[in-house]
Motif scaffolding. Structure first.
Motif, PDB file in Angstrom:
ATOM      1  N   ASN A  58      -2.667   0.118   6.501  1.00 40.73           N
ATOM      2  CA  ASN A  58      -2.634   0.511   5.093  1.00 40.73           C
ATOM      3  C   ASN A  58      -1.678  -0.397   4.296  1.00 40.73           C
ATOM      4  O   ASN A  58      -0.467  -0.375   4.509  1.00 40.73           O
ATOM      5  N   LYS A  59      -2.240  -1.164   3.363  1.00 44.31           N
ATOM      6  CA  LYS A  59      -1.420  -2.135   2.610  1.00 44.31           C
ATOM      7  C   LYS A  59      -0.456  -1.456   1.636  1.00 44.31           C
ATOM      8  O   LYS A  59       0.437  -2.103   1.087  1.00 44.31           O
ATOM      9  N   ALA A  60      -0.623  -0.153   1.425  1.00 39.80           N
ATOM     10  CA  ALA A  60       0.329   0.564   0.560  1.00 39.80           C
ATOM     11  C   ALA A  60       1.680   0.736   1.267  1.00 39.80           C
ATOM     12  O   ALA A  60       2.680   1.070   0.641  1.00 39.80           O
ATOM     13  N   VAL A 305       6.737   2.743   0.703  1.00 40.29           N
ATOM     14  CA  VAL A 305       5.464   2.874  -0.007  1.00 40.29           C
ATOM     15  C   VAL A 305       5.505   2.007  -1.270  1.00 40.29           C
ATOM     16  O   VAL A 305       6.422   2.129  -2.077  1.00 40.29           O
ATOM     17  N   GLU A 308       0.382   3.848  -4.623  1.00 40.01           N
ATOM     18  CA  GLU A 308      -0.009   5.233  -4.333  1.00 40.01           C
ATOM     19  C   GLU A 308      -1.120   5.243  -3.282  1.00 40.01           C
ATOM     20  O   GLU A 308      -2.031   4.415  -3.313  1.00 40.01           O
ATOM     21  N   THR A 309      -1.026   6.176  -2.356  1.00 40.56           N
ATOM     22  CA  THR A 309      -2.034   6.260  -1.304  1.00 40.56           C
ATOM     23  C   THR A 309      -2.173   7.716  -0.880  1.00 40.56           C
ATOM     24  O   THR A 309      -1.315   8.549  -1.227  1.00 40.56           O
ATOM     25  N   GLU A 310      -3.238   8.009  -0.139  1.00 41.43           N
ATOM     26  CA  GLU A 310      -3.453   9.386   0.298  1.00 41.43           C
ATOM     27  C   GLU A 310      -3.547   9.431   1.815  1.00 41.43           C
ATOM     28  O   GLU A 310      -4.209   8.594   2.429  1.00 41.43           O
ATOM     29  N   THR A 315      -0.794  13.159  -1.424  1.00 45.09           N
ATOM     30  CA  THR A 315      -0.584  11.921  -2.182  1.00 45.09           C
ATOM     31  C   THR A 315       0.825  11.411  -1.902  1.00 45.09           C
ATOM     32  O   THR A 315       1.805  12.152  -2.013  1.00 45.09           O
TER      33      THR A 315
END
Ligand code: HEM
Length: 415
Positions: A58-60, A305, A308-310, A315
């Motif tokens: 995940n790039k977030a 972080v 924003e990611t889920e 969230t």
């Protein structure tokens, strides 16, 4: 601030009881609230295998944590730890692409050229020397101090091409680096900082001298391999070479020590499995993978972080911190059958002890070989090895580490 649902679930991984045995707390968290905001840690705790595994891609989630710290100090009076942050800022493990991609490529080439698969003779010799020393003692002795702790630094110093008489100094430098790196937030006492920094300056001078020697007289060692691109447009600067050597020393030390110590403890506590491995030494390959899954050296990896990611319906916002709890993911019943049992023949065994994705451990092959050889030789040469007391676990978020592993080796000595 994130919503705090399920606040009743115990979620402080730094409680002494959670350090002694984190698995009940992690099981409860995974069952009740697998994507959990922990107030004590001021971080999200991810405990499901699938969530942790996906987080690596995940790039977030960023690993870049030293450069922002350093930038925040710009223009302020220099603190002792600023020098260490400077050294760490070119560590690939705390870099994101594109800086990470470049450092990783240059290091990976050097690792490949070392032919780790051919190092078993060298590692066996070093393991046996330490076991010889251990067997000369009698009564309860600490297996970590005498075998598991000195082994990885001796191996990496040898690989980097240090002279045999200098290898012990690498161990001191690794400790000093840990002292400052972990105390970089300002909790360590100033005089300890000063002492540690003196040691690190010594390491810096030593490695620069080694670099100068290799520049005129390259060898087969890993430092020479890291310098192989010296004349190319993209090569490691001398500062980056010093930082890379420090990272290899640091990243491979405590982890490999704990891999060996935790493996021996798990086996001593399960005499049937221990006997089985003695009877069938050919099982050592899958056994080490299982031991790394069962009680691996790294409990938690940290990410920052940046978008924003889920995750799991929650969230997660920029500026927050996420703890990837490897120790929970590796015991997730959705991924591993009977996860709290040690099954030396488990297969497939896609554990996350070495991480995953772009930062997956670059020293994994070496670490596996050191652990396999150390565990095999300890079992073969100490047929009466026994626990001599309950080990004390260090209170640590990231590491699964004992302060000491007291054992006796009995009367018989085997060569
Ligand atoms: C059993 C022993 C070891 C374990 C469990 C282990 C585990 C890990 C893990 C989980 C990561 C990923 C970190 C992240 O994603 O933030 C990592 C990265 C790394 N490890 Fe290991 N490690 C071990 C031994 C070693 C050894 C022996 C070396 C080198 C001599 C080493 C060098 C590194 C380096 C340089 C990285 C950073 C890679 C990158 O950022 O691309 N490790 N290790």
């Amino acid at each position: 601030m994130p919503a705090t649902e399920n606040a009743a679930v115990p979620d402080n991984l730094l409680e002494p009881s959670a350090s002694a045995d984190p698995y009940p707390v992690l099981r409860a968290l995974r069952d009740a609230d697998p994507v959990h905001w922990s107030e004590p840690h001021r971080a999200w705790l991810l405990t499901r295998y699938d969530d942790v595994s996906a987080a690596f891609q995940n790039k977030a989630f960023s690993s870049d944590r030293v450069r922002p710290l350093l930038a925040a100090r710009a223009g302020r009076p220099e603190q002792p730890s600023t020098a260490v942050l400077g050294l760490m800022s070119s560590w690939m493990v705390v870099s994101d692409p594109p800086a990470h991609t470049r450092l990783r490529k240059l290091a990976a080439g050097a690792f490949k050229g070392q032919g780790i698969a051919r190092m078993d003779g060298m590692i066996t010799r070093i393991v046996d020397e330490h076991i010889d020393g251990f067997l000369r003692g009698s009564g309860p002795q600490d297996l970590i101090e005498h075998i598991a702790y000195p082994l990885p630094t001796t191996v990496i110093a040898t690989m980097l091409g240090a002279a045999p008489e200098d290898r012990d100094r690498f161990r001191e430098w690794s400790d000093e680096l840990a002292l400052v790196a972990f105390g970089a937030g300002g909790t360590a006492r100033a005089d300890r900082h000063e002492r540690a920094l003196r040691g690190l300056r010594e390491m810096d001078a030593y490695i620069r001298e080694l670099i100068a020697k290799r520049r005129t007289d390259p060898g087969e060692d890993m430092l020479s391999a890291l310098m192989a691109h010296d004349g190319d447009a993209d090569h490691l600067s001398d500062d980056e070479l010093v930082a890379m050597c420090a990272l290899l020393l640091f990243a491979g030390h405590e982890t490999t020590t704990n891999s060996i110590a935790n493996s021996i403890l798990a086996l001593l506590r399960r005499p049937d499995e221990l006997d089985r491995l003695r009877q069938e030494p050919g099982l050592i390959g899958p056994a080490v993978e299982e031991l790394l899954r069962f009680d691996g050296p790294i409990k938690v990896l940290i990410r920052w972080v940046v978008a924003e990611t889920e995750v799991g319906g929650r969230t997660i916002s920029p500026g927050e911190r996420v703890h990837l709890v490897l120790a929970a993911a590796n015991r997730d019943p959705a991924k591993f059958t009977d996860p709290d049992s040690l099954d030396l023949e488990r297969g497939p065994n896609p554990h996350l002890a070495f991480g995953k994705g772009i930062h997956a451990c670059i020293g994994a092959q070496l670490a596996r070989m050191e652990t396999r050889i150390a565990v095999s030789r300890i079992l073969a040469r100490m047929p009466e090895l026994a626990l001599a007391g309950d080990p004390q676990w260090k209170v640590s978020l990231a590491s699964r580490a004992m302060a000491a592993l007291p054992v006796t080796h009995g009367a018989r000595r085997t060569s």
